[in-house]
Structures are given as structure tokens and as C-alpha cells.
Design an enzyme around this catalytic site. Structure first.
Site, short mmCIF file in Angstrom:
data_model
loop_
_atom_site.label_atom_id
_atom_site.label_comp_id
_atom_site.label_asym_id
_atom_site.label_seq_id
_atom_site.Cartn_x
_atom_site.Cartn_y
_atom_site.Cartn_z
N ASP A 1 -5.50 2.49 -8.09
CA ASP A 1 -5.13 3.51 -7.11
C ASP A 1 -6.01 4.75 -7.31
O ASP A 1 -5.55 5.78 -7.80
CB ASP A 1 -3.64 3.84 -7.22
CG ASP A 1 -2.78 2.66 -6.82
OD1 ASP A 1 -3.20 1.89 -5.94
OD2 ASP A 1 -1.70 2.49 -7.41
N LYS B 1 -5.84 -4.72 -8.46
CA LYS B 1 -5.20 -4.57 -7.16
C LYS B 1 -5.85 -3.42 -6.40
O LYS B 1 -5.97 -2.32 -6.92
CB LYS B 1 -3.71 -4.27 -7.36
CG LYS B 1 -2.94 -4.15 -6.06
CD LYS B 1 -1.45 -4.07 -6.32
CE LYS B 1 -0.96 -2.69 -6.56
NZ LYS B 1 -1.04 -1.79 -5.38
N ASP C 1 -3.54 -5.29 -1.78
CA ASP C 1 -2.17 -4.86 -1.51
C ASP C 1 -2.16 -4.02 -0.24
O ASP C 1 -2.04 -2.80 -0.28
CB ASP C 1 -1.67 -4.05 -2.72
CG ASP C 1 -0.19 -3.74 -2.63
OD1 ASP C 1 0.50 -4.34 -1.78
OD2 ASP C 1 0.27 -2.88 -3.40
N ASP D 1 2.67 -5.96 11.46
CA ASP D 1 2.25 -5.63 12.82
C ASP D 1 2.68 -6.81 13.69
O ASP D 1 3.40 -7.70 13.22
CB ASP D 1 0.71 -5.43 12.84
CG ASP D 1 0.27 -4.47 13.95
OD1 ASP D 1 0.77 -4.62 15.09
OD2 ASP D 1 -0.57 -3.60 13.69
N ASN E 1 0.00 -11.68 16.20
CA ASN E 1 -1.42 -11.94 16.47
C ASN E 1 -2.31 -11.10 15.56
O ASN E 1 -3.28 -11.58 14.97
CB ASN E 1 -1.70 -11.65 17.95
CG ASN E 1 -3.15 -11.91 18.30
OD1 ASN E 1 -3.63 -13.04 18.15
ND2 ASN E 1 -3.86 -10.88 18.75
N THR E 2 -1.96 -9.83 15.43
CA THR E 2 -2.76 -8.92 14.61
C THR E 2 -2.66 -9.30 13.13
O THR E 2 -3.67 -9.31 12.41
CB THR E 2 -2.28 -7.46 14.82
OG1 THR E 2 -2.35 -7.18 16.21
CG2 THR E 2 -3.13 -6.48 14.06
N THR F 1 9.54 -0.72 -4.60
CA THR F 1 10.25 -0.32 -5.84
C THR F 1 10.57 1.17 -5.87
O THR F 1 11.26 1.63 -6.76
CB THR F 1 9.45 -0.71 -7.09
OG1 THR F 1 8.07 -0.39 -6.87
CG2 THR F 1 9.57 -2.17 -7.41
N ARG G 1 6.72 0.20 -16.61
CA ARG G 1 6.48 1.38 -17.43
C ARG G 1 6.68 1.01 -18.90
O ARG G 1 7.81 0.72 -19.32
CB ARG G 1 7.48 2.50 -17.08
CG ARG G 1 7.25 3.11 -15.70
CD ARG G 1 5.93 3.88 -15.67
NE ARG G 1 5.63 4.45 -14.37
CZ ARG G 1 4.93 3.83 -13.40
NH1 ARG G 1 4.47 2.61 -13.58
NH2 ARG G 1 4.68 4.44 -12.27
N ARG H 1 -0.51 3.66 -12.94
CA ARG H 1 -0.72 4.89 -13.70
C ARG H 1 -0.64 4.77 -15.22
O ARG H 1 -1.43 5.42 -15.91
CB ARG H 1 0.23 5.98 -13.17
CG ARG H 1 -0.21 6.47 -11.79
CD ARG H 1 0.89 7.18 -11.04
NE ARG H 1 1.91 6.26 -10.56
CZ ARG H 1 2.93 6.61 -9.80
NH1 ARG H 1 3.07 7.87 -9.44
NH2 ARG H 1 3.80 5.72 -9.39
#
Ligand code: C5P
Length: 241
Positions: free
Chosen positions: A22, A44, A71, A76, A79-80, A126, A187, A217
Site C-alpha cells: 500500500d 498485493k 486487490d 460493477d 458485463n464490466t 475487516t 497484527r 503496515r
């Protein structure tokens, strides 16, 4: 769907750790991967990085021998979703997430067909607890919602589920042995929870039946990300024996 037992039998503890990249930009994500080095083999790419041009990292990581989890939490019209899933499969990812709504799951399974990419359905984020779900939908709490969505995912041929460790044992009982279970909200003892509300240690998650753990993190913001990844792998190995 490839049977989960075949998938997991050859898996080493390190291959069960998925590090959430991230990062705000591709440069920082690449630096993190470099700093983690051999500490992790599975990464990820989430929305933050994807929208910062990070999708190009997927084929890059795959050709460097790493596994990639996109991720993107697609949701939607069918089709998308089907067409977006087929495009995502071309990036060399191993996992792709979609939200666990029946139309969306059905379309993603169709879009991934023949590609080898696995579809994971996100049951309930989560960061949500019962109060958040009641606020959003007014009716069912986390456990009921996760169970219902897990049953639907199984019926629709989805490969795996994303759920917190708190629901992992219940999910495993609900879907049996054939679906992969991927658990974020991890964690290590003493790490701050941040915005996660349903957290577990790596060992707790494995002991509750999780197959793969997503850790962000606690690894990426550690002063030594490689050592932090190693510590999670050691805890996974301990819980598996
Ligand atoms: O930093 P942290 O370990 O909380 O990161 C968890 C990662 O897992 C984030 O990338 C988040 O988007 C993702 N995730 C989650 N809950 C879900 C599905 C994915 O936290 N249900």
C-alpha cells in the site's frame, strides 16, 4: 476450481504471507520490494497503488518470480466485471478480489475462466463491525453476512474468500475444504490496529484455518521491513507445526 488441498500441499510458510504494497507511488513500492528482498514472495497491489500507475508492477513482479494479488475489489454490472477480470488476468496475477455479491462473483468467475487466475470474494471488509453493517444495510451483522456470502461464493464456483481471522473458523465450517481462505487484519502482538477492527496475530489466523495472510503496515512501515516479514513467516511456521 483447483482443489485447495493440491494448492496448499506444496506451500512453504513464506508463500502464505502476502505483503500489501500500500504505497503512494510505484517508486516507493519498488523500493519496498527491494528492502523486503527474499523476506516475501507474494505481493498485493491494492487500489491506492493501482490508481498511481501500479498495475504495471504486476507483470514486473511476476517476471521477477513473485506472486501477485490484485486487490481491486471489483463490483460493477456483470458485463464490466467480466471484461475487467479478463483484462486483469493478462497482467499475470494469481489472485483477484471482487466484492461478494452474486452478480459480481458470477461475472468474475466467467472472466477468469481458462486464465489460471483465482477469484477471491471479499465477504465483509475487516474495517467493518456490526455497527458499521447495520448503519449501511440495517439488517444483518458481520457473522451472518459473512456466512451468507461465503455460501453464495461456494455455490458460484469462486476459488476463495477474504475474511477476518475472527470469522475464519466459521467460514471454513461453512464452505468445507475446497475454498482458499485469505485473511487480512493481521497484527503481530503489540502492533497498532490502525483502522482495522477485527484483528488477529499471524498464529491466531493460521490456527483459525486461514491459508494466506495479508499483512500491510506491520511489515511496510517497520523500520526493517525484511525482518518484520521474517518474523511473520516464523510465526506462521510455528503455527503450522
Ligand atoms: O496495513 P494492513 O495490514 O491493515 O493492510 C491490510 C490490507 O488488506 C489493505 O491493503 C486492505 O486494503 C486489505 N484488505 C482488508 N480487509 C479486507 C480486504 C482487504 O484490510 N476485507
Amino acid at each position: 476450481m483447483q482443489p485447495r488441498v493440491d494448492e496448499l500441499s506444496a506451500l512453504k510458510p513464506r508463500e502464505r504471507l502476502i505483503v500489501a504494497l500500500d504505497a503512494p507511488d510505484v517508486g516507493e513500492a519498488r523500493r519496498l520490494v527491494e528492502r523486503i528482498g527474499e523476506g516475501a514472495v507474494f505481493y498485493k497491489i491494492g487500489m491506492e497503488l493501482a490508481y498511481a500507475g501500479g498495475l504495471k508492477l504486476a507483470p514486473e513482479l511476476a517476471s521477477a518470480g513473485k506472486q501477485v494479488f490484485l486487490d481491486l475489489k471489483l463490483h460493477d454490472i456483470p458485463n464490466t466485471v467480466e471484461r475487467a477480470t479478463a483484462q486483469a488476468a493478462k497482467l499475470g496475477a494469481r489472485f483477484l478480489t471482487v466484492h461478494a455479491y452474486p452478480q459480481t462473483m458470477r461475472a468474475a468467475v466467467a472472466g477468469a475462466k481458462g486464465s489460471g487466475m483465482r477469484i477471491l470474494a471479499v465477504t465483509v471488509l475487516t474495517s467493518y463491525d456490526d455497527a458499521d453493517l447495520f448503519e449501511a444495510c440495517g439488517r444483518f451483522g458481520v457473522v451472518e453476512t459473512v456466512r451468507r456470502r461465503a455460501e453464495q461464493a461456494l455455490a458460484l464456483g469462486v476459488d476463495g474468500l477474504v475474511a477476518s481471522a475472527a470469522e475464519a473458523a466459521m467460514v471454513r465450517r461453512t464452505v468445507g475444504d475446497d475454498m482458499l481462505l485469505v485473511t487480512p487484519g493481521i497484527r503481530p502482538a503489540g502492533a497498532p490496529a490502525g483502522d482495522q477492527k477485527r484483528v488477529a496475530t499471524p498464529a491466531e489466523a493460521i490456527l483459525s484455518g486461514a491459508d494466506y495472510l495479508v499483512v500491510g503496515r506491520p511489515v511496510t512501515q517497520a523500520s526493517d521491513p525484511r525482518a518484520a516479514a521474517e518474523a511473520v513467516v516464523t510465526e506462521i511456521a510455528g503455527a503450522l507445526t
